[in-house]
Motif scaffolding. Sequence first.
Motif, PDB file in Angstrom:
ATOM      1  N   TRP A  11       7.433  -3.658  -1.101  1.00  0.00           N
ATOM      2  CA  TRP A  11       7.249  -4.777  -0.173  1.00  0.00           C
ATOM      3  C   TRP A  11       7.735  -4.413   1.225  1.00  0.00           C
ATOM      4  N   PHE A  12       8.836  -3.676   1.311  1.00  0.00           N
ATOM      5  CA  PHE A  12       9.307  -3.208   2.612  1.00  0.00           C
ATOM      6  C   PHE A  12       8.250  -2.332   3.277  1.00  0.00           C
ATOM      7  N   GLN A  13       7.641  -1.443   2.509  1.00  0.00           N
ATOM      8  CA  GLN A  13       6.600  -0.572   3.051  1.00  0.00           C
ATOM      9  C   GLN A  13       5.457  -1.392   3.633  1.00  0.00           C
ATOM     10  N   ALA A  14       5.058  -2.434   2.926  1.00  0.00           N
ATOM     11  CA  ALA A  14       3.952  -3.277   3.395  1.00  0.00           C
ATOM     12  C   ALA A  14       4.299  -3.955   4.716  1.00  0.00           C
ATOM     13  N   ALA A  24       1.689  -8.941   5.641  1.00  0.00           N
ATOM     14  CA  ALA A  24       2.152  -8.239   4.444  1.00  0.00           C
ATOM     15  C   ALA A  24       2.140  -9.162   3.238  1.00  0.00           C
ATOM     16  N   ALA A  25       2.552 -10.408   3.426  1.00  0.00           N
ATOM     17  CA  ALA A  25       2.561 -11.367   2.323  1.00  0.00           C
ATOM     18  C   ALA A  25       1.150 -11.613   1.812  1.00  0.00           C
ATOM     19  N   ALA A  26       0.185 -11.731   2.742  1.00  0.00           N
ATOM     20  CA  ALA A  26      -1.211 -11.927   2.335  1.00  0.00           C
ATOM     21  C   ALA A  26      -1.742 -10.712   1.586  1.00  0.00           C
ATOM     22  N   LYS A  27      -1.363  -9.526   2.042  1.00  0.00           N
ATOM     23  CA  LYS A  27      -1.799  -8.287   1.399  1.00  0.00           C
ATOM     24  C   LYS A  27      -1.224  -8.163  -0.007  1.00  0.00           C
ATOM     25  N   LEU A  28       0.030  -8.585  -0.174  1.00  0.00           N
ATOM     26  CA  LEU A  28       0.716  -8.447  -1.464  1.00  0.00           C
ATOM     27  C   LEU A  28       0.434  -9.616  -2.405  1.00  0.00           C
ATOM     28  N   ARG A  66      13.029   5.852   8.905  1.00  0.00           N
ATOM     29  CA  ARG A  66      13.359   6.987   8.044  1.00  0.00           C
ATOM     30  C   ARG A  66      13.083   6.640   6.581  1.00  0.00           C
ATOM     31  N   LEU A  67      13.435   5.410   6.177  1.00  0.00           N
ATOM     32  CA  LEU A  67      13.159   4.987   4.807  1.00  0.00           C
ATOM     33  C   LEU A  67      11.659   4.953   4.540  1.00  0.00           C
ATOM     34  N   LEU A  68      10.890   4.440   5.511  1.00  0.00           N
ATOM     35  CA  LEU A  68       9.435   4.366   5.351  1.00  0.00           C
ATOM     36  C   LEU A  68       8.841   5.749   5.171  1.00  0.00           C
ATOM     37  N   GLN A  69       9.276   6.699   5.991  1.00  0.00           N
ATOM     38  CA  GLN A  69       8.754   8.066   5.899  1.00  0.00           C
ATOM     39  C   GLN A  69       9.134   8.727   4.582  1.00  0.00           C
ATOM     40  N   THR A  70      10.248   8.279   3.994  1.00  0.00           N
ATOM     41  CA  THR A  70      10.701   8.839   2.713  1.00  0.00           C
ATOM     42  C   THR A  70       9.922   8.278   1.535  1.00  0.00           C
ATOM     43  N   ILE A  71       9.733   6.953   1.528  1.00  0.00           N
ATOM     44  CA  ILE A  71       9.143   6.326   0.338  1.00  0.00           C
ATOM     45  C   ILE A  71       7.621   6.306   0.344  1.00  0.00           C
TER      46      ILE A  71
END
Length: 297
Positions: A11-14, A24-28, A66-71
């Motif tokens: 969800w964070f990634q979205a 993001a909520a609509a996408k998920l 940094r977290l986004l690039q990792t996950i």
Amino acid sequence: MTKTDLNQLTWFQAVAEERSFTKAAAKLGVSQSTLSHAIKQLEERMGIRLLARTTRNVATTVAGQRLLQTIAPRIGEIEDEIAALTAFREKPSGSIRLTLSDHALESVVWPKLKPVLIVYPDISVELILDSSFRNIVTEGFDAGVRLGESVEKDMIAVRIGPDWRLVAVASPAYLDAHSVPRHPQDLVRHVCINMRHETAGAIYAWEFEKDGQALRVRVNGQLTFNNSYAMIDAAVNGYGIAYVPENIVESHIASGLLVQVLNEWSPLFDGYFLYYPSRRQNLPAFKVIVDALRAQA
């Protein structure tokens, strides 16, 4: 530290990619309040702020980026492996997400996709139209379509269309009123319809070539678009000279709505290529799409 909920990472990634809790909520398919609460829990558990929120948008902090690039690549690998299990079904299935321009869609991609999607009803394709250069890995695309000269070297590239030209066209009425340009430099004295590149944000300088002589001409006019079809309509209605892909303006030239000028100065450009990271190529549904789009020798 308490074990991280993988749903919260997804969800964070979205949110980070969409830069919006609403999108993001609509996408998920979840409520915005549920999504906001989950991200807040993730930040509290990690003890660090991941997103900077304002009244208008959302952006990742340094830690969040940094977290986004990792996950992102790892989540992508998991999704790919799950999708690969469809190979055990009788027919390939799954969702394929592509980024491409409107010209690439109309002239190459859509004519080839239409018959294939009928044969494979379990394959879903999402086509995102824009003229900017997207990072297909970080933005969640399976592949993109670009001209050959623009494809990154670390991507697998498959030619899907022939080389093509841009041609200068104008309405008969415009040329009667302003004369016919005989040389690309003559265009600086004409009213021209400009194209803005979304990625660079710059106005496109028209590229010409004849007998090994290359020229780039910056033109001026009342109108600027980021869409070739709108440029054609403006040219038909007498707003100036447009420089557009030849294959989508041929019917206008044949009917007399537009007149082609400077024909001998129009060079060939590399055709369209489908490009994607190597890990995508083993997905059955993706292979169907690649084979459908691949240019025949």
